[in-house]
Write a protein that holds these residues in place. Structure first.
Motif, PDB file in Angstrom:
ATOM      1  N   ASP B 274       0.834  -1.213   0.000  1.00 15.31           N
ATOM      2  CA  ASP B 274       0.000   0.000   0.000  1.00 15.31           C
ATOM      3  C   ASP B 274       0.860   1.250   0.000  1.00 15.31           C
ATOM      4  O   ASP B 274       0.499   2.273  -0.572  1.00 15.31           O
ATOM      5  CB  ASP B 274      -0.892   0.048   1.260  1.00 15.31           C
ATOM      6  N   ALA B 275       2.012   1.166   0.690  1.00 10.47           N
ATOM      7  CA  ALA B 275       2.902   2.317   0.776  1.00 10.47           C
ATOM      8  C   ALA B 275       3.836   2.382  -0.430  1.00 10.47           C
ATOM      9  O   ALA B 275       4.761   3.195  -0.474  1.00 10.47           O
ATOM     10  CB  ALA B 275       3.708   2.248   2.076  1.00 10.47           C
ATOM     11  N   GLY B 276       3.625   1.499  -1.414  1.00 10.98           N
ATOM     12  CA  GLY B 276       4.457   1.483  -2.609  1.00 10.98           C
ATOM     13  C   GLY B 276       5.829   0.875  -2.367  1.00 10.98           C
ATOM     14  O   GLY B 276       6.781   1.124  -3.105  1.00 10.98           O
ATOM     15  N   LEU B 277       5.956   0.066  -1.329  1.00  7.41           N
ATOM     16  CA  LEU B 277       7.245  -0.547  -1.002  1.00  7.41           C
ATOM     17  C   LEU B 277       7.171  -2.055  -1.262  1.00  7.41           C
ATOM     18  O   LEU B 277       6.129  -2.666  -1.087  1.00  7.41           O
ATOM     19  CB  LEU B 277       7.589  -0.291   0.473  1.00  7.41           C
ATOM     20  N   GLU B 278       8.307  -2.607  -1.664  1.00  8.85           N
ATOM     21  CA  GLU B 278       8.320  -4.016  -2.024  1.00  8.85           C
ATOM     22  C   GLU B 278       9.071  -4.834  -0.994  1.00  8.85           C
ATOM     23  O   GLU B 278      10.054  -4.363  -0.429  1.00  8.85           O
ATOM     24  CB  GLU B 278       9.084  -4.168  -3.346  1.00  8.85           C
ATOM     25  N   VAL B 279       8.630  -6.062  -0.789  1.00  6.85           N
ATOM     26  CA  VAL B 279       9.410  -6.994   0.026  1.00  6.85           C
ATOM     27  C   VAL B 279      10.495  -7.576  -0.873  1.00  6.85           C
ATOM     28  O   VAL B 279      10.197  -8.139  -1.921  1.00  6.85           O
ATOM     29  CB  VAL B 279       8.505  -8.119   0.579  1.00  6.85           C
ATOM     30  N   ARG B 280      11.764  -7.415  -0.467  1.00  7.65           N
ATOM     31  CA  ARG B 280      12.878  -7.900  -1.306  1.00  7.65           C
ATOM     32  C   ARG B 280      13.211  -9.351  -1.033  1.00  7.65           C
ATOM     33  O   ARG B 280      13.834 -10.023  -1.857  1.00  7.65           O
ATOM     34  CB  ARG B 280      14.141  -7.057  -1.058  1.00  7.65           C
ATOM     35  N   ALA B 281      12.875  -9.821   0.170  1.00  6.18           N
ATOM     36  CA  ALA B 281      13.147 -11.218   0.492  1.00  6.18           C
ATOM     37  C   ALA B 281      12.287 -11.634   1.668  1.00  6.18           C
ATOM     38  O   ALA B 281      11.935 -10.812   2.509  1.00  6.18           O
ATOM     39  CB  ALA B 281      14.623 -11.418   0.829  1.00  6.18           C
ATOM     40  N   LEU B 282      11.953 -12.916   1.678  1.00  6.94           N
ATOM     41  CA  LEU B 282      11.202 -13.484   2.800  1.00  6.94           C
ATOM     42  C   LEU B 282      12.077 -14.544   3.443  1.00  6.94           C
ATOM     43  O   LEU B 282      12.536 -15.478   2.771  1.00  6.94           O
ATOM     44  CB  LEU B 282       9.900 -14.104   2.288  1.00  6.94           C
ATOM     45  N   ILE B 283      12.359 -14.383   4.735  1.00 14.75           N
ATOM     46  CA  ILE B 283      13.160 -15.377   5.448  1.00 14.75           C
ATOM     47  C   ILE B 283      12.248 -16.068   6.453  1.00 14.75           C
ATOM     48  O   ILE B 283      11.600 -15.413   7.266  1.00 14.75           O
ATOM     49  CB  ILE B 283      14.372 -14.726   6.140  1.00 14.75           C
ATOM     50  N   VAL B 284      12.167 -17.372   6.341  1.00 16.08           N
ATOM     51  CA  VAL B 284      11.299 -18.148   7.228  1.00 16.08           C
ATOM     52  C   VAL B 284      12.181 -18.911   8.211  1.00 16.08           C
ATOM     53  O   VAL B 284      12.938 -19.797   7.822  1.00 16.08           O
ATOM     54  CB  VAL B 284      10.417 -19.135   6.443  1.00 16.08           C
ATOM     55  N   ASN B 285      12.102 -18.559   9.478  1.00 13.04           N
ATOM     56  CA  ASN B 285      12.898 -19.214  10.507  1.00 13.04           C
ATOM     57  C   ASN B 285      12.131 -20.362  11.133  1.00 13.04           C
ATOM     58  O   ASN B 285      10.904 -20.409  11.061  1.00 13.04           O
ATOM     59  CB  ASN B 285      13.255 -18.203  11.606  1.00 13.04           C
TER      60      ASN B 285
END
Lengths: 324, 376
Positions: B274-285
């Motif tokens: 919504d804020a025009g920002l992208e998730v660059r990576a998802l780290i699942v611990n």
């Protein structure tokens, strides 16, 4: 001890623990266990979004009280009800009770609330606790289970009463804080149940929290609930390949290797958990109530019943609590 | 070398390339998912890649803080010695001293700064105004970034339940400082029209009755002392928001494969979008290992077939873990789709908690091929 006796010991149970230890799940399981023992129970949630509703197979709930699990049935259990109580709701309600007119209420948009809350830190917390105290006094349920904020914040949350008794020396807030403190420090009215996982960091934080709560606020601590303990599964010590050969079972080597790896993992984690449970017992002289790991990360009503079974059993195994 | 699950980091090294291409990395996610540790691992890997990296953490577990030389040290980056060609610095955020410095920067003169710093209402702000800690984390990030002492600043965000707090923190604080109430509070000295003043007086009387006159007096004193500084604060907040949207800033979403946590992470991904920002990576611990590599149905059928034999407990145990792996993957499915094309990297459950640099290495081996090679 008998669960009915255990839950009747104090009217309010405050459930606290670090984020991710399953505090809300434990709150729900405690409520269900108490209801099974015949106590009508109200779950009070502070932040919303806890997922307690879905544990009972119900939608999320809000400020309005809902029934999560109606009582009755062959076991003769009581209702589990629930509601959310946000600090802002409590603040607005309180200010309205104290003569805020319509004109001034227009000023009470989010920012104005922030100004008031900043002027007297802890005011939000004390108003939530004050509301809980009011519910306790009104006898809305035999037991109120309060799903408290995450650990670091739980201390300041409970400390707010002590702080405000000193800073707001007169006036209604002072009275409110003094009343809340009286409730918090009376073991017959209120106990804190701390929740942890059988892992190193959560155990460390739990021990610190326990001592802070006792020393600084003087609350009475109930048993520690240890969530996610691997249930014992005997027979995993051997080598599955050898077992298969001895029993004359033809099983693919790949499957035997997977069995061995899974058994190793479980044994190793069970051992690590045991170490942490021992360490917890040595660091903190409180009884422990273990809850089993359920091999699912998607908990629903069946799981809740299993957890309530385990809590009932754990409470049954506790010695009768000597009087304060 | 401590044993543990074998490391299979993604061969094309998406996280390493992300570290090389950005100057700010913001780790975000709910509490208890290993965000602080992940931030430390990312900064350490950047040092291994020859960069000057600084990790800003909010509330590290004590032993990790000790291991990184952070004990008792706040607001000053500390150099962490290690076998890397770059530099690794670590800093623990102190909300209050960051705020103090900000006041000093924007005050017209030392007297104005002193009047604010001594005010009791001001001292409460850092402790109790919601969003202040988030704002100060962003402020510190901005400061370290503009200093150009570091090639990369990795920041760990506070474990806020409400993801909105973090993105909106700068705006929230300026809105607070800009609030109508502020003008009403200082109005007695400004001679606003009587009607407005009446409302303000009624309000103040009510608040005084509730919290005491002394407390209200402090608040008025604060807003009077703050007079004239709002513009500076607003500009700075705008600059911070701009930095968050800069292409050299990367957001890394950290999660665990549990239903509730994934739900919050998804909510956060939506807010970023919504804020025009992208998730660059998802780290699942804390991902449970999938030992069988077979479908859950198959493993369950095998457990049923072997029931009553001496292999029964082994088959049942294998089925238990297959069930966990299946539900975990089920939870993650929607989120991984939501953040696509961002890479998704999984870190398995480790044998013990991380409280030293060796522990960070063990996690790095699951994130970066270079790290896996280093650990052999």
């Amino acid at each position: 001890m008998d669960p009915a006796q255990f839950f009747a010991a104090s009217r309010v149970l405050i459930v606290a623990g670090k984020g991710g230890v399953g505090k809300s799940t434990v709150s729900a399981a405690l409520a269900r266990t108490a209801a099974r023992a015949g106590l009508s129970t109200l779950v009070v949630e502070i932040e919303g979004k806890s997922g307690i509703g879905s544990l009972f197979g119900r939608p999320a709930f809000g400020y309005e009280e809902v029934v999560l699990h109606p009582g009755g049935g062959p076991e003769g259990s009581a209702d589990v009800r629930a509601r959310v109580l946000t600090p802002d709701d409590a603040l607005v309600e309180y200010l309205e009770d104290h003569g805020l007119h319509r004109v001034t209420r227009r000023l009470m948009s989010g920012g104005a609330l922030d100004v008031v809350a900043t002027a007297a830190p802890g005011i939000r917390d004390i108003l939530v606790l004050g509301k809980v105290k009011q519910l306790e006094r009104a006898g809305v349920a035999d037991l109120i289970v309060l799903d408290a904020p995450a650990a670091g914040h739980a201390i300041s949350f409970l400390r707010s009463a002590r702080g405000l008794v000193d800073t707001a020396r007169v006036g209604p807030i002072n009275t409110q804080a003094a009343d809340v403190l009286e409730m918090l420090t009376d073991p017959e009215r209120c106990q804190v149940v701390l929740v942890t996982l059988p892992e190193e960091t959560p155990v460390n934080e739990l021990v610190d929290t326990a001592f802070s709560l006792e020393d600084e606020i003087g609350v009475s601590l109930g048993p520690v609930v240890v969530n996610g303990v691997y249930p014992p599964l005997p027979g995993l010590d051997a080598d599955p390949a050898a077992v298969a050969t001895a029993a004359g079972l033809a099983v693919a080597p790949g499957e035997l290797a997977a069995m061995a790896a899974a058994a190793d993992f479980r044994r190793e984690r069970t051992r690590l958990q045991g170490d942490q449970l021992d360490r917890l017992a040595k660091s903190l002289p409180l009884p422990q109530l273990p809850l089993p790991y359920l091999f699912s990360t998607d908990l629903g009503p069946d799981h809740l019943e299993a957890l309530a079974d385990a809590l009932g059993e754990g409470i049954g195994a506790l010695d009768a609590i000597p009087g304060p | 070398m401590t044993s543990g699950p074998a490391a299979h980091p993604p061969a094309d090294d998406p996280l390493g390339r992300m570290l090389d291409a950005h100057s700010v990395v913001i780790c975000t996610g709910s509490g208890g998912v290993g965000k602080t540790t992940t931030a430390a691992v990312l900064a350490m890997e950047a040092a291994h890649r020859g960069r000057r990296a600084c990790v800003v953490t909010i509330d590290p577990a004590r032993r990790l803080a000790d291991a990184m030389g952070l004990a008792g040290l706040t607001d000053t980056p500390a150099l962490v010695e290690g076998p890397w060609p770059g530099e690794l610095w670590a800093m623990m955020l102190d909300t209050k001293s960051t705020f103090d410095a900000l006041v000093a920067t924007h005050a017209a003169d030392p007297e104005q700064a002193a009047a604010i710093l001594e005010n009791r209402f001001y001292r409460n702000i850092s402790g109790s105004l919601s969003g202040t800690q988030e704002y100060m984390a962003m402020e510190k990030l901005y400061e370290l970034h503009t200093e150009e002492r570091f090639d990369l600043v990795v920041v760990d965000t506070p474990p806020t339940r409400n993801a909105l707090d973090f993105l909106e923190a700068p705006r929230r604080l300026t809105r607070f400082l800009d609030h109508r109430l502020y003008r009403l509070l200082v109005s007695p000295t400004r001679g606003l029209v009587r009607a407005v003043n009446l409302a303000a007086q009624t309000f103040l009387r009510t608040v005084s009755r509730v919290v005491g006159t002394e407390v209200v007096h402090d608040a008025i004193g604060f807003f009077a002392a703050f007079d004239g500084m709002e513009a500076g604060f607003r500009e700075r907040a705008a600059a911070v928001v701009e930095l968050l949207a800069d292409p050299t800033t990367a957001f890394v979403l950290v999660t665990a494969p549990r239903a509730d946590v994934v739900e919050e992470a998804t909510f956060f991904a939506d807010k970023l979008a919504d804020a025009g920002l992208e998730v660059r990576a998802l780290i699942v611990n804390r991902v449970h290992p999938d030992f069988s590599g077979q479908t859950l149905g198959h493993v369950v059928r095998r457990a049923e077939a072997l029931a009553g034999t001496p292999l029964a407990p082994f088959a049942a145990n294998l089925a238990d873990f297959a069930a966990v792996a299946a539900t975990e993957e089920g939870h993650l499915e929607g989120l991984t789709g939501r953040v696509a094309p961002a890479p998704v990297v999984r870190v398995p459950f480790l044998d013990s908690d991380v409280h030293d640099l060796g522990g960070l290495d063990r996690i790095a081996a699951h994130l970066f091929p270079d790290a896996a090679e280093r650990s052999g």
